[in-house]
Design a protein around this motif. Structure first.
Motif, PDB file in Angstrom:
ATOM      1  N   UNK A  94      -6.573  -0.492 -10.539  1.00  0.00           N
ATOM      2  CA  UNK A  94      -7.289   0.772 -10.347  1.00  0.00           C
ATOM      3  C   UNK A  94      -7.913   0.794  -8.953  1.00  0.00           C
ATOM      4  N   UNK A  95      -8.533  -0.327  -8.552  1.00  0.00           N
ATOM      5  CA  UNK A  95      -9.176  -0.399  -7.240  1.00  0.00           C
ATOM      6  C   UNK A  95      -8.155  -0.238  -6.108  1.00  0.00           C
ATOM      7  N   UNK A  96      -7.007  -0.923  -6.227  1.00  0.00           N
ATOM      8  CA  UNK A  96      -5.985  -0.834  -5.178  1.00  0.00           C
ATOM      9  C   UNK A  96      -5.415   0.581  -5.085  1.00  0.00           C
ATOM     10  N   UNK A  97      -5.125   1.193  -6.231  1.00  0.00           N
ATOM     11  CA  UNK A  97      -4.606   2.565  -6.226  1.00  0.00           C
ATOM     12  C   UNK A  97      -5.656   3.541  -5.698  1.00  0.00           C
ATOM     13  N   UNK A 154       0.773  -1.236   0.000  1.00  0.00           N
ATOM     14  CA  UNK A 154       0.000   0.000   0.000  1.00  0.00           C
ATOM     15  C   UNK A 154       0.808   1.292   0.000  1.00  0.00           C
ATOM     16  N   UNK A 155       1.992   1.390   0.618  1.00  0.00           N
ATOM     17  CA  UNK A 155       2.661   2.679   0.631  1.00  0.00           C
ATOM     18  C   UNK A 155       3.025   3.232  -0.751  1.00  0.00           C
ATOM     19  N   UNK A 156       3.182   2.392  -1.752  1.00  0.00           N
ATOM     20  CA  UNK A 156       3.540   2.879  -3.092  1.00  0.00           C
ATOM     21  C   UNK A 156       2.386   2.606  -4.039  1.00  0.00           C
ATOM     22  N   UNK A 157       2.213   3.464  -5.040  1.00  0.00           N
ATOM     23  CA  UNK A 157       1.181   3.239  -6.039  1.00  0.00           C
ATOM     24  C   UNK A 157       1.689   2.216  -7.037  1.00  0.00           C
ATOM     25  N   UNK A 158       0.802   1.359  -7.495  1.00  0.00           N
ATOM     26  CA  UNK A 158       1.179   0.343  -8.481  1.00  0.00           C
ATOM     27  C   UNK A 158       1.544   1.020  -9.791  1.00  0.00           C
ATOM     28  N   UNK A 174     -11.233   9.584  -9.836  1.00  0.00           N
ATOM     29  CA  UNK A 174     -10.704   8.220  -9.738  1.00  0.00           C
ATOM     30  C   UNK A 174     -11.738   7.272  -9.121  1.00  0.00           C
ATOM     31  N   UNK A 175     -12.487   7.758  -8.126  1.00  0.00           N
ATOM     32  CA  UNK A 175     -13.524   6.932  -7.511  1.00  0.00           C
ATOM     33  C   UNK A 175     -14.639   6.653  -8.518  1.00  0.00           C
ATOM     34  N   UNK A 176     -14.995   7.668  -9.307  1.00  0.00           N
ATOM     35  CA  UNK A 176     -16.035   7.505 -10.330  1.00  0.00           C
ATOM     36  C   UNK A 176     -15.606   6.430 -11.332  1.00  0.00           C
ATOM     37  N   UNK A 177     -14.346   6.483 -11.754  1.00  0.00           N
ATOM     38  CA  UNK A 177     -13.813   5.474 -12.677  1.00  0.00           C
ATOM     39  C   UNK A 177     -13.875   4.088 -12.041  1.00  0.00           C
ATOM     40  N   UNK A 178     -13.377   3.954 -10.818  1.00  0.00           N
ATOM     41  CA  UNK A 178     -13.346   2.660 -10.134  1.00  0.00           C
ATOM     42  C   UNK A 178     -14.764   2.112  -9.931  1.00  0.00           C
ATOM     43  N   UNK A 179     -15.704   2.992  -9.611  1.00  0.00           N
ATOM     44  CA  UNK A 179     -17.083   2.580  -9.376  1.00  0.00           C
ATOM     45  C   UNK A 179     -17.755   2.107 -10.666  1.00  0.00           C
ATOM     46  N   UNK A 239     -16.213 -11.504 -25.181  1.00  0.00           N
ATOM     47  CA  UNK A 239     -16.591 -10.085 -25.178  1.00  0.00           C
ATOM     48  C   UNK A 239     -15.906  -9.384 -24.013  1.00  0.00           C
ATOM     49  N   UNK A 240     -14.704  -8.940 -24.213  1.00  0.00           N
ATOM     50  CA  UNK A 240     -13.970  -8.230 -23.166  1.00  0.00           C
ATOM     51  C   UNK A 240     -14.496  -6.801 -23.088  1.00  0.00           C
ATOM     52  N   UNK A 241     -14.664  -6.259 -21.859  1.00  0.00           N
ATOM     53  CA  UNK A 241     -15.082  -4.854 -21.737  1.00  0.00           C
ATOM     54  C   UNK A 241     -14.040  -3.936 -22.390  1.00  0.00           C
ATOM     55  N   UNK A 242     -14.500  -2.793 -22.848  1.00  0.00           N
ATOM     56  CA  UNK A 242     -13.582  -1.841 -23.490  1.00  0.00           C
ATOM     57  C   UNK A 242     -12.492  -1.450 -22.502  1.00  0.00           C
ATOM     58  N   UNK A 243     -11.227  -1.377 -22.963  1.00  0.00           N
ATOM     59  CA  UNK A 243     -10.150  -1.011 -22.043  1.00  0.00           C
ATOM     60  C   UNK A 243     -10.355   0.408 -21.506  1.00  0.00           C
ATOM     61  N   UNK A 244      -9.988   0.573 -20.252  1.00  0.00           N
ATOM     62  CA  UNK A 244     -10.128   1.863 -19.577  1.00  0.00           C
ATOM     63  C   UNK A 244      -8.746   2.493 -19.503  1.00  0.00           C
ATOM     64  N   UNK A 245      -8.673   3.783 -19.753  1.00  0.00           N
ATOM     65  CA  UNK A 245      -7.396   4.496 -19.640  1.00  0.00           C
ATOM     66  C   UNK A 245      -6.956   4.472 -18.186  1.00  0.00           C
ATOM     67  N   UNK A 246      -5.778   3.920 -17.931  1.00  0.00           N
ATOM     68  CA  UNK A 246      -5.281   3.808 -16.565  1.00  0.00           C
ATOM     69  C   UNK A 246      -4.776   5.179 -16.114  1.00  0.00           C
ATOM     70  N   UNK A 247      -5.336   5.739 -15.032  1.00  0.00           N
ATOM     71  CA  UNK A 247      -4.887   7.064 -14.573  1.00  0.00           C
ATOM     72  C   UNK A 247      -3.407   7.051 -14.186  1.00  0.00           C
ATOM     73  N   UNK A 248      -2.719   8.136 -14.481  1.00  0.00           N
ATOM     74  CA  UNK A 248      -1.298   8.249 -14.144  1.00  0.00           C
ATOM     75  C   UNK A 248      -1.056   9.312 -13.074  1.00  0.00           C
ATOM     76  N   UNK A 249      -2.136   9.942 -12.606  1.00  0.00           N
ATOM     77  CA  UNK A 249      -1.997  11.058 -11.655  1.00  0.00           C
ATOM     78  C   UNK A 249      -2.444  10.683 -10.245  1.00  0.00           C
ATOM     79  N   UNK A 250      -2.076   9.495  -9.757  1.00  0.00           N
ATOM     80  CA  UNK A 250      -2.448   9.074  -8.411  1.00  0.00           C
ATOM     81  C   UNK A 250      -1.724   9.927  -7.366  1.00  0.00           C
TER      82      UNK A 250
END
Length: 140
Positions: free
Chosen positions: A67-70, A7-11, A50-55, A23-34
């Motif tokens: 995304x959930x862990x970050x 947890x101390x470091x962002x993935x 970020x919460x809106x994206x994760x939700x 049928x894979x869900x459309x890829x989501x842009x992984x945020x880089x601004x944690x």
């Protein structure tokens, strides 16, 4: 199998292998601004985004676990940092966001980072996100 991050470091934002389903869900842009910047309104807006994206992620979405862990780490950092300041902790946007953070963090604690947010909880969270964003715009 992906390893659990400390947890101390962002993935890092290494792309995960796509799910094996047809049928894979459309890829989501992984945020880089944690992470938080010490500017309340900037941080609150970022945490809500970020919460809106994760939700919004559906079962089997690529990068869902990372995304959930970050997101959980960022939520904990946000609350830990800002609840100390009485000028921030009394704001409407903070108390509503704190409530939403408790709901989403509780979901991750109970169900883990791979399980999507149920529709009933998701609907409530999106209402709270909208209220927080409205209050941030009004600087409340």
């Amino acid at each position: 199998a992906q390893s659990v991050i400390a947890l101390p470091a962002f993935a890092d934002d290494a792309p995960a292998a796509p799910p094996a389903e047809a049928e894979a869900p459309a890829p989501v842009e992984f945020p880089k601004d944690w992470g938080i910047t010490s500017d309340y309104y900037t941080d609150a807006a970022k945490v809500v985004a970020h919460m809106r994206l994760a939700t919004s992620l559906e079962k089997g979405a690529p990068n869902m676990e990372m995304i959930a862990l970050n997101c959980k780490k960022e939520m904990i950092d946000f609350v830990s940092f800002y609840r100390r300041f009485t000028n921030v902790s009394g704001k409407q946007s903070f108390s509503t966001l704190y409530t939403a953070i408790n709901v989403l963090a509780g979901h991750y604690t109970s169900y883990g980072p791979k399980f999507p947010v149920p529709e009933k909880r998701r609907k409530r969270l999106f209402q709270e996100y909208a209220e927080v964003e409205k209050n941030i715009k009004k600087r409340r």
